[in-house]
Design a protein around this motif. Structure first.
Motif, short mmCIF file in Angstrom:
data_model
loop_
_atom_site.label_atom_id
_atom_site.label_comp_id
_atom_site.label_asym_id
_atom_site.label_seq_id
_atom_site.Cartn_x
_atom_site.Cartn_y
_atom_site.Cartn_z
N ILE A 1 7.89 37.56 -0.43
CA ILE A 1 7.12 36.38 0.01
C ILE A 1 7.59 35.12 -0.69
CG2 ILE A 1 5.22 36.80 -1.65
CD1 ILE A 1 4.74 35.55 1.94
N ASP A 2 8.00 35.30 -1.97
CA ASP A 2 8.50 34.15 -2.72
C ASP A 2 9.79 33.62 -2.12
OD1 ASP A 2 6.54 33.99 -4.57
OD2 ASP A 2 7.50 35.44 -5.95
N TYR A 3 10.58 34.56 -1.62
CA TYR A 3 11.87 34.16 -1.06
C TYR A 3 11.69 33.25 0.13
CZ TYR A 3 16.33 34.33 1.26
OH TYR A 3 17.49 33.98 1.89
N GLU A 4 10.67 33.54 0.92
CA GLU A 4 10.42 32.72 2.11
C GLU A 4 10.34 31.24 1.76
OE1 GLU A 4 10.38 33.74 5.27
OE2 GLU A 4 10.92 35.73 4.48
N ASN A 5 9.83 30.95 0.55
CA ASN A 5 9.68 29.55 0.17
C ASN A 5 11.01 28.86 -0.11
OD1 ASN A 5 6.93 29.85 0.30
ND2 ASN A 5 6.80 30.53 -1.84
N ILE A 6 11.90 29.63 -0.72
CA ILE A 6 13.16 28.97 -1.07
C ILE A 6 14.26 29.22 -0.05
CG2 ILE A 6 12.77 28.80 -3.55
CD1 ILE A 6 14.44 31.33 -3.85
N ARG A 7 13.94 30.02 0.96
CA ARG A 7 14.95 30.31 1.98
C ARG A 7 15.51 29.02 2.57
NH1 ARG A 7 13.30 34.40 6.39
NH2 ARG A 7 15.28 35.46 6.22
N TYR A 8 14.63 28.07 2.82
CA TYR A 8 15.10 26.84 3.48
C TYR A 8 15.89 25.96 2.53
CZ TYR A 8 12.50 28.78 7.18
OH TYR A 8 12.08 29.64 8.14
N GLN B 1 14.94 26.11 12.34
CA GLN B 1 14.36 27.18 11.53
C GLN B 1 14.25 28.49 12.27
OE1 GLN B 1 10.82 25.71 9.63
NE2 GLN B 1 12.03 24.27 8.42
N SER C 1 10.29 29.41 -9.32
CA SER C 1 10.80 28.04 -9.33
C SER C 1 11.95 27.87 -10.32
CB SER C 1 9.69 27.05 -9.68
OG SER C 1 9.18 27.38 -10.96
#
Lengths: 805, 61
Positions: free
Chosen positions: A207-214, A272, B2
């Motif tokens: 789920i964390d990856y989804e945030n930085i994927r973009y 996206q 982060s």
């Protein structure tokens, strides 16, 4: 009975300390160091005085022999206009100049040339590039001059090759640097984009990856932009130029692939909907550029673009108001009187004013024996004077001479391009249409589902991007070029190999090409001469300056010399003398025997000898054919039409018949223009020509021909503009080279098939619209690298089998 | 997570620095001659002038 004798060098064990050549005796010495000549001794003394004897520590006998060197006059280097053409740069106090020094051959050479400052205080700095055989020198204008620097180099035995047409190298250097920049940028992007795409390959669902994927995706865009707009730009430009001229070169499908990769990736990321294919794109561009780098192998020290200007001297000795001065060749005008010394070149068509001319035209016309010229007779440019100095008056400017006019032919036009298309370009046309058809077909099949339709259409174009196809040619041919280079056959670029495979006709020049240059051999035909008779001959010919006399003197170099009682030379006929009470005559049959029948039958040069009115026999002057000539001709005659063009007379026709098949076209007395026209005529019949020549007289034919190969004893010597330079020691491998080029072409064809197989697998995924970035990222490099490995291994294997490696 | 952004910013900067170093190396001509320097490095600095020679001889005495 035929006695074959050649000039033999004295084989003493005495070696020159400076140049390593045999010393005739041990007269010239300093301490225990022997020298072959005073020139070598002088160089040693010069180095010794300046404590530069370290020169002799790196290599044994590193020097350049000074035996044949004449004292050259470099006064013309004081001419300011000429100076400005030779130097690279000057700011008034310091001048930088690049010398080309072909004699450079070992580490001692580098050492001494980089220590020029120790020999001349005015030299600020000197640096050598060994592979290019150049030495960059900076000197202070106050302390020294260009002339002094050149004289210093010459005195050391490193005579710089001063010519005015070697200044275009800069440009190709810039181009190769640009390619390295592009590879750097593409490689950098390739590595980083791959890194940021890694989570996608592993299908990370954190789920964390989804945030930085973009963030990763946008970083990829950032890296991909310079690849697309900078590194790949030359493919777009080349494709655009090709299309404009209605040629579908390989860059068209490549550009199409790169463009679709880029736009679809941009669309996916910005909308996206997916991670894009930037990893595949940068890998593709990177690999293609590496292929280009591999293909661009160049031989820096060789020059394939020479014209008569680099064969001619840069300046000549001119007679002005009774005084000798020098003048640059380019500024010679009609009416100038110049002095041509032994071994010097005649720069322009002229009339002989004073002295005896024995002009060696072998390089211009192929005529083996020098011709004799009397006062008032015409002398053509390009000949070399042999014997004492002559005075001549220029009647035509250098560029208007009989010889140099050849360069006005359109074959020498810079924009002249080969009429032959390359294999890969021939295929890429069909290839482009085929993939467009498949892509459209897939799109029509999925017409109900617009997303899938778009996917399938672009995926086909992406996966079918002919990366492996575009790489197989540069790697195969680049490797072949290197294999040829190892065998001393140097080609200008890889396109020549492909043209070589298409050749249908092979045209040979005679003198210097199939005969060994400078190896004129005298056979004595008759009862063998005893030592006394040999001495008589030697004594007589010593008094004559005729080139044939020189040859005879060499033939009997070991014989004793007597005193001569009387001597008479009748120009064009022969020489006559009384030695030891005997009358000795050497000359033409008319002169010696009072008959002329022999000469009218056989035009080959025969020199008769009679002693006391008794005919002893004749000396037959002929050339030595290169070793293995027969095998090469036998090997080639079944597959190629052979022709022989000679500037010489047809005296050797019978002899040549033993080597060449009956079907060979043999033409004699061919002028340089005739040769060019002959090649043009063959091309008019849609024949693909391979010309093999050597001298200036072949320059036109070499240029006109589809492939022109020049044979040279030393690759650094002058060779006319050509596509390839073959070292004469590798002449025996000529047929192997030609056959191996065909092997290379087959290897390319096989690798094409391999890359098509990959394409079929890829298209299998693509038409279903299921091409995921990971499959693309794997398939593209794997297909490219496997093709590269295959071609490299295959070329090396076949080269090894044929004895070329 | 982060921290990864910081790391990526850092690693990209380092990579970029190497790219610039590479481009600078080409521009400054380091790849122009790939052969001569390999020989040049083998030369000793024993080019002595006459004065040096005399001096070293004096020292020996």
């Amino acid at each position: 009975m035929i006695e074959v004798q050649e000039y033999k060098k004295p084989t003493d064990e005495l070696k020159c300390y400076h140049c390593g050549e045999d010393c005739p005796n041990d007269n010239i010495r300093i301490g225990d160091k022997l020298f072959c000549c005073n020139g070598c001794k002088t160089v040693y003394e010069l180095l010794e005085q300046n404590n530069l004897c370290g020169y002799y520590d790196f290599e044994e006998n590193p020097g350049v022999s000074k035996k044949l060197e004449l004292k050259r006059n470099y006064d013309f280097l004081d001419d300011e206009q000429l100076q400005s053409e030779l130097i690279d740069f000057t700011d008034g106090s310091v001048t930088k100049v690049t010398f080309s020094i072909p004699q450079m051959h070992c580490s001692s050479c580098i050492w001494i040339l980089e220590n020029l400052t120790k020999l001349n205080e005015g030299v600020v700095y000197s640096e050598v590039d060994f592979l290019k055989k150049i030495c960059v020198v900076q000197y202070s204008n106050e302390k020294t001059s260009l002339k002094e620097v050149v004289e210093l180099l010459d005195s050391l035995g490193y005579q710089p090759d001063l010519s005015l047409d070697g200044k275009k190298e800069e440009k190709s250097n810039q181009e190769s640097k640009r390619l390295l920049y592009k590879i750097g940028v593409a490689g950098f992007a390739f590595g980083n984009v791959m890194l940021f795409s890694f989570p996608e390959y592993l299908s990370v669902t954190d789920i964390d990856y989804e945030n930085i994927r973009y963030i990763f995706s946008y970083l990829n865009i950032l890296f991909a932009l310079p690849v697309f707009f900078y590194s790949a730009s030359e493919y777009f430009i080349s494709a655009y130029k090709g299309l404009k001229n209605k040629i579908f070169n390989i860059d068209v499908p490549v550009s199409l692939g790169i463009f679709v990769l880029f736009s679809r990736s941009m669309y996916e990321i910005l909308s996206q909907t997916g991670p894009g294919y930037f990893d595949s794109m940068s890998a593709l561009v990177f690999l293609l550029l590496v292929g280009r780098l591999f293909q661009n192998k160049t031989y820096d020290a060789l020059n394939f673009e020479r014209n008569y200007k680099s064969y001619f001297p840069i300046a000549v000795t001119i007679l002005k108001e009774g005084k000798e001065t020098t003048k640059p060749v380019g500024r010679l005008t009609v009416g100038d009187r110049i002095i041509v010394k032994n071994g010097e070149l005649i720069p322009a068509d002229a009339i002989l004013i004073k002295g005896k001319g024995y002009i060696d035209y072998s390089f211009v016309t192929g005529e083996a024996t020098p011709v004799q010229r009397e006062n008032g007779e015409m002398i053509y440019a390009g000949g070399r004077q042999q014997g004492s100095a002559i005075e001549i008056e220029i009647i035509k400017e250098v560029s208007q001479s009989y010889l140099t006019q050849l360069w006005n032919n359109k074959a020498f036009d810079k924009n002249y391009e080969s009429r032959l298309d390359t294999l890969v370009n021939a295929i890429s046309k069909y290839f482009t249409f085929a993939i467009l058809a498949i892509a459209t077909g897939a799109a029509i099949y999925w017409h109900g589902n617009s997303a899938l339709m778009f996917n399938a259409f672009t995926a086909v174009l992406i996966i079918a991007c002919p990366c492996a196809l575009a790489l197989s040619t540069p790697f195969t041919l680049g490797n072949t070029l290197r294999i040829f280079g190892k065998n001393k056959f140097y080609l200008k670029n890889t396109n020549i190999i492909e043209r070589l495979t298409k050749a249908t006709d092979i045209i040979f020049d005679k003198t210097g090409t199939i005969t060994e240059s400078g190896s004129t051999v005298l056979h004595f035909d008759g009862a063998p001469l005893n030592d006394y008779e040999k001495s008589l001959v030697k004594t007589l010919v010593r008094s004559s300056a005729h080139p044939l006399s020189r040859l005879l003197e060499n033939l009997y170099s070991g014989a004793a010399v007597y005193d001569m009682d009387s001597f008479e030379e009748i120009p064009g006929k022969g020489i006559h003398g009384t030695i030891d009470g005997r009358s000795v005559k050497i000359g033409s049959s008319l002169f010696v025997m009072k008959t002329d029948e022999e000469n009218s039958i056989n035009l080959n040069t025969k020199v008769y000898l009679s002693i006391d009115g008794q005919i002893k026999g004749f000396f037959n002057v002929s050339n030595v054919y290169r070793k293995h000539l027969k095998e090469i001709i036998d090997n080639l005659q079944s597959d190629y039409n052979l022709s022989l063009l000679s500037g010489d007379n047809d005296g050797e026709k019978k002899e040549l018949g033993k080597y060449f098949p009956k079907t060979t076209t043999m033409l004699f007395k061919q002028s340089p223009q005739d040769k060019l026209n002959f090649i043009g005529g063959l091309q008019g019949d849609n024949k693909i020509t391979l010309m093999i020549g050597d001298g200036l007289n072949d320059a036109g034919a070499l240029k006109q021909s589809d492939v022109g190969i020049s044979i040279s004893d030393d690759a650094n010597n002058f060779t006319p503009a050509c596509d390839g330079i073959l070292s004469s020691e590798s002449f025996e491998k000529l047929s192997k080279f030609i056959r191996f080029s065909t092997t290379s072409k087959r290897i390319i064809l096989i690798s094409f098939i391999i890359s098509f197989l990959y394409n079929i697998i890829g298209i299998g995924f693509a038409v279903q619209g299921t091409l995921s970035p990971v499959i693309s990222a794997i398939l593209m490099p794997v297909s490219s690298i496997s093709v590269v490995v295959f071609t490299t291994l295959a070329t090396n294997y076949f080269a090894w089998r044929k004895g070329l490696l | 997570m982060s921290v990864i952004i910081v790391l990526i910013a850092f690693s990209s900067t380092v990579a970029l620095a190497f790219l610039i170093a590479y481009l600078w190396a080409i521009k400054s001509g380091q790849y122009d001659d790939k052969y001569t320097p390999s020989i040049r490095i083998l030369f000793d600095d024993k080019v002595t002038t006459k004065e040096d020679k005399n001096k070293s001889e004096e020292n020996l005495k």
